[in-house]
Design a protein around this motif. Structure first.
Motif, short mmCIF file in Angstrom:
data_model
loop_
_atom_site.label_atom_id
_atom_site.label_comp_id
_atom_site.label_asym_id
_atom_site.label_seq_id
_atom_site.Cartn_x
_atom_site.Cartn_y
_atom_site.Cartn_z
N ARG A 7 14.93 -38.66 148.85
CA ARG A 7 15.87 -37.55 148.83
C ARG A 7 15.08 -36.27 148.84
O ARG A 7 14.37 -35.98 147.89
N ARG A 8 15.19 -35.53 149.92
CA ARG A 8 14.50 -34.23 150.07
C ARG A 8 13.03 -34.33 149.70
O ARG A 8 12.48 -33.52 148.96
N SER B 78 22.76 -23.89 146.34
CA SER B 78 21.41 -24.34 146.01
C SER B 78 21.36 -24.96 144.62
O SER B 78 20.65 -25.96 144.40
N VAL C 14 22.67 -28.50 144.79
CA VAL C 14 21.67 -29.40 145.36
C VAL C 14 20.58 -29.72 144.34
O VAL C 14 20.14 -30.86 144.21
N ASP D 2 19.40 -33.25 142.90
CA ASP D 2 17.99 -33.67 143.00
C ASP D 2 17.45 -34.11 141.64
O ASP D 2 16.74 -35.12 141.53
#
Length: 250
Positions: free
Chosen positions: A19-20, A202, A205, A209
């Motif tokens: 993930r990212r 952001s 997100v 995360d």
């Protein structure tokens, strides 16, 4: 921070998802099979997963710092939007405005000239104590007056300056890196709303995360514990076996 996505083969399942840029940790069903397929002994496998755990911790610290920055930034943007809205709302109203727009504690009221003079005579000490300063009076043909505001604003930490807030069609916004630009109130509102939406997106997100990262930390910690317990068990078996053989021979 870049994290190595390589891992010993044979842990079962497909390649690691991520993930990212944050690689996912796989749960090891059978430690013995995992070690035999990867070619690692217990110590090497423990070292690998402990290194991965430290990488997760470093990334978590950076994400938490970004989260704190956004959580502090969002209220600042919202306050700026309120200030711009306050400045727009007070333009051309012909009303007395009590409050400091810069700290967003404004209270709006309309007074006749007689009421205003009476209020100033009786309540001036209370008004000053509340940081509400009536700076200038402009006579008009109507029965209401407009009062300019004196407000203290922070220049730097612990240093304040005083400004008189008059009718204005533009405001100046800090963009960072010691850069300030002047915008119309409409442009400033649009820019601040866009920045607020981006900051909130952001933050969402980042929260996702962090949740994903914490799950990987948990899986990695469990894996380390399982490998360690397997190693302890194997050592005990290896110690017991020669003793049992010797006893049988005797």
């Amino acid at each position: 921070a870049q994290m190595s996505s390589s891992s010993p083969s044979g842990s079962g399942g497909d390649d690691l998802s991520e993930r990212r840029g944050i690689p996912a940790a796989k749960f090891i069903q059978d430690v013995e099979t995992y070690l035999s397929q990867s070619g690692f002994d217990s110590n090497s496998a423990l070292a690998f997963h402990q290194e991965r755990l430290q990488q997760y911790k470093v990334v978590e610290m950076k994400l938490l710092a970004q989260q704190r920055d956004l959580q502090a930034k969002i209220p600042d943007i919202e306050k700026c939007l309120e200030v711009v809205a306050t400045l727009e709302a007070r333009k051309g109203t012909g009303e007395v405005e009590l409050g400091c727009a810069l700290i967003l504690t404004a209270c709006f009221k309309t007074f006749s000239l007689k009421d205003l003079i009476s209020m100033l005579a009786c309540e001036i000490e209370h008004v000053v104590s509340q940081n509400i300063v009536l700076a200038s009076l402009e006579e008009s043909t109507e029965t209401s007056l407009r009062v300019s505001l004196l407000a203290d604003f922070e220049v730097s930490e612990g240093i304040y300056s005083r400004a008189c807030i008059e009718d204005t069609d533009s405001v100046c916004l800090w963009l960072g890196a010691n850069v300030m630009l002047e915008y119309s109130c409409e442009e400033a509102t649009a820019l601040l709303k866009n920045n607020l939406e981006n900051a909130k997106a952001s933050l969402e997100v980042l929260v996702a995360d962090l949740q994903f990262l914490r799950d990987q930390v948990t899986v990695t910690q469990v894996t380390i514990a399982r490998i360690y317990n397997f190693d302890v068990h194997q050592r005990r078996v290896n110690q017991v076996t020669p003793t049992a053989i010797a006893a049988a021979d005797a």
